[in-house]
Design an enzyme around this catalytic site. Structure first.
Site: not given
Length: 315
Positions: A133, A136-137
């Site tokens: 992701c 997300c990261d």
């Protein structure tokens, strides 16, 4: 003896826990069922930086906080792998490997799983540089070199996103051309921070035990093994919904996702779906939570209507 509830929530990730919170807060009896520990994919996330209210929080810690909130109004939680769900109109039967449960409404929140490469180092560096992701990261790799594995829409979209943060993005694809939409390909080819490695079969993700240092791959044309320096590896080789137990309900589309309306209702009355299991584009904690709140309220409304219908039958 089959235990009975007003609502059964299948899956205890952020969407499922929020649905349990809203349903139990409406004075409904609620059971959360999950095959593992509550929290879902948050348990595999080292840090979360894009959930409102927290500058940064560990995934398992956010899961603990959500669980405490989800159970404060009496919602129960238990383990169980769901085998199937039967629709009897006035009630649903949820059959698990641990027993059977009945409820007037069911909320499906089982999520989806990213396909893994299955190469050495992938599991070892999960949460330490291996990600599925970019939203997300990606921020953890600002100014660093990263690799994206895949050639479809998701891989190219996330590569373009990462190019805003990373110093260099290399898209590694096993074929000699991308499968992504042409408009996405054009954007990627026009981005001077994105490079491509073609005909590459990833063999391993390598590091020093603490962090990733490179991706080792085999050139399918020459047969030679090569190394690509990288601090992060984002893998996009497909995502699959965890919906097989609900196939007999008739709520799945051709790809196995669950279509719903804006109130999270499926085509089967009394069955709702939230989170990553839904047919949608963005799969994030924040929108799963929003959907969970909607589903909890929609389940309450459905049960009220069902009770009114049953009262009309007895008059």
């Amino acid at each position: 003896m089959t235990k009975q509830y007003d609502v059964i929530v299948i899956g205890a990730g952020p969407g499922g826990m929020t649905a349990a919170l809203y349903a139990s807060r409406s004075n409904l009896s609620v059971l959360m069922l999950d095959r593992g520990i509550y929290g879902g994919q948050m348990n595999n996330t080292a840090e979360i930086e894009n959930y409102p209210g927290f500058t940064s929080i560990l995934g398992p810690e956010l899961g603990e906080k959500m669980y405490a909130s989800a159970t404060q109004f009496g919602a129960e939680y238990t383990y169980g792998t769901v085998k199937t769900v039967e629709d009897h109109h006035d009630y649903k039967t949820v059959i698990t490997d641990e027993g059977e449960y009945q409820a007037k409404a069911v909320i499906i929140a089982t999520g989806a799983e990213h396909r893994h490469l299955g190469v050495p180092g992938e599991e070892d560096y999960s949460g330490k540089g291996v990600s599925y992701c970019a939203v997300c990261d990606g921020a953890f790799f600002k100014g660093r070199e990263v690799a994206v594995i895949g050639g479809g829409d998701s891989a190219v979209e996330e590569g373009i996103y990462l190019a805003q943060l990373a110093s260099k993005v290399t898209i590694v694809h096993r074929r000699d051309q991308l499968r992504a939409q042409k408009i996405l390909q054009q954007r990627a080819f026009a981005n001077d921070k994105i490079e491509f490695v073609w005909n590459a079969q990833v063999e391993a993700i390598e590091g020093d035990g603490q962090k990733i240092t490179s991706v080792r791959y085999r050139d399918k044309v020459s047969g030679l093994e090569k190394q690509l320096p990288a601090s992060g590896v984002f893998i996009y080789v497909g995502i699959e919904p965890m919906t097989e137990p609900f196939r007999a309900l008739g709520v799945l589309d051709e790809a196995g996702w669950i279509p719903t309306d804006e109130q999270t209702r499926t085509k089967v009355p009394g069955v709702f779906a939230v989170g990553d299991v839904r047919a949608k584009h963005l799969r994030q904690i924040a929108n799963a939570v929003g959907e969970g709140g909607q589903a909890g309220q929609a389940a309450f409304d459905f049960i009220q209507e069902l009770q009114d219908e049953q009262s009309g039958r007895t008059v």
